[in-house]
Enzyme design. Structure first.
Site, mmCIF file in Angstrom:
data_model
loop_
_atom_site.group_PDB
_atom_site.id
_atom_site.type_symbol
_atom_site.label_atom_id
_atom_site.label_comp_id
_atom_site.label_asym_id
_atom_site.label_seq_id
_atom_site.Cartn_x
_atom_site.Cartn_y
_atom_site.Cartn_z
ATOM 1 C CE LYS A 294 -3.742 -2.206 2.293
ATOM 2 N NZ LYS A 294 -4.720 -2.561 3.530
ATOM 3 C CD GLN B 246 -3.401 -4.689 6.451
ATOM 4 O OE1 GLN B 246 -3.333 -3.693 5.628
ATOM 5 N NE2 GLN B 246 -4.307 -5.705 6.229
ATOM 6 C CG ASP C 84 -8.818 0.709 5.527
ATOM 7 O OD1 ASP C 84 -8.563 0.512 4.149
ATOM 8 O OD2 ASP C 84 -8.143 0.189 6.581
#
Ligand code: NAP
Length: 299
Positions: A50, A94, A117
């Site tokens: 990412k 994460q 997110d």
């Protein structure tokens, strides 16, 4: 009839081009920080890729790597610092986190304006109210995949198999917003075949290899396979009918398959995503899109 393949890699590239153009228009590099706690090998790969993709497209992509022993209070303090740092436009943590840390508390602590997110309850609420928001990346990417077929979503019957907070539920909300008639199936659904059989759009987000079979799918349907399942040598019998996957399994001792029996379902579907190369590449591309959107809205 053989289904047309929806090429997630190619569509992700077009999104990346849009992102690079949007950054050029902004005139500054939006900042994304990917936070990882501990050494989960899959998380390591995800976080690194990412941050790397962010840098490739002209964002500032940083990784914050914390030890496995990090306390919840320490992680919350780091997030507070990132929330207040004006150079940071997007924060992602994460998952999974080590057991001493409550992921809900962590998600709730991220500034909703930086929640790229799209997991913060405020952003989830906005999504379900149909207000502009940072939508979760995988389902937002899937909408782009469906749109790429040229089929109008409005009026379609759509079934989403799976009701997780990160894929199934937001997927259903986005399809509803696009005016589909949406059914959500899950582990307690009595007749999955009946639910799938009436659908013009099928999104499978379960994590069970080959759950969606040819017999279930309506001819011409759009089939989107989110599942990522790793099969080992002992599973060879399950994919014996699939020459390509069997070849890969024999060669590598392991093979990645989705939730859809790809080689048979493609004989009846109108469009289908492969695994890998379908939904997967879209997720990171949409994360970059969300980071730029967050930067545009916040500044
Ligand atoms: P999850 O949190 O484990 O949710 C799975 C869902 O499937 C649950 O809602 C569960 O129902 C339902 N389910 C289980 N067995 C079922 C059955 N036999 N029939 C119908 N529904 C059933 O998984 P997730 O995080 O949503 O991920 C799903 C899959 O997508 C995984 O393979 C994951 O690796 C993959 N994934 C891929 C990407 C990508 O970028 N490509 C991103 C995210 C996830 P209950 O709620 O009743 O338990």
């Amino acid at each position: 009839m053989t289904a047309r393949i929806i090429d997630g890699k190619a569509i992700a590239k077009t999104i990346e081009t849009e992102v690079a153009q949007a950054i050029a228009r902004l005139g500054f590099a939006p900042g994304l920080v990917a936070v990882r706690v501990g050494n989960d090998p899959a998380s390591e790969v995800y976080v690194r890729s990412k941050a790397k993709k962010a840098r490739e497209l002209g964002l500032r992509g940083d990784e914050l790597i914390l030890p496995d022993s990090t306390s919840e209070a320490d992680l919350l303090a780091h997030i507070d610092r990132l929330n207040r740092d004006d150079a940071v436009d997007g924060i992602l943590v994460q998952l999974p986190l080590p057991p001493q840390i409550d992921p809900k508390k962590v998600i709730d602590s991220i500034d909703p304006a930086k929640d790229v997110d799209g997991f913060h309850p405020i952003n989830v609420g906005k999504l379900h109210l149909g207000r502009p928001t940072l939508a979760p990346c995988t389902p937002a990417g899937i909408i782009r995949l469906i749109e790429s077929t040229g089929v109008t979503i409005a009026g379609c019957n759509a079934v989403v198999i799976g009701r997780s907070d990160i894929v199934g539920k937001p997927m259903a909300a986005l399809l509803l917003q696009a005016n589909a008639t949406v059914t959500i199936a899950h582990s307690r659904t009595r007749d999955l075949a009946a639910a799938v059989g009436g659908a013009d759009i099928v999104v499978a987000a379960v994590g069970r290899p080959l759950l969606v079979t040819r017999e279930m799918v309506k001819p011409g349907a759009i089939v989107i396979d989110v599942g990522m399942n790793r099969l080992e040598a002992g599973d060879a019998g399950r994919i014996a009918h699939d020459e390509e996957k069997s070849r890969l399994l024999a060669k590598n001792g392991t093979v990645l398959v989705g939730d859809v029996d790809f080689c048979r379902v493609r004989e009846v579907a109108g469009w289908i995503t492969p695994v890998p190369g379908g939904v997967g590449p879209m997720t990171i591309a949409m994360l970059m899109r969300n980071t730029v959107t967050a930067a545009e809205w916040r500044r």
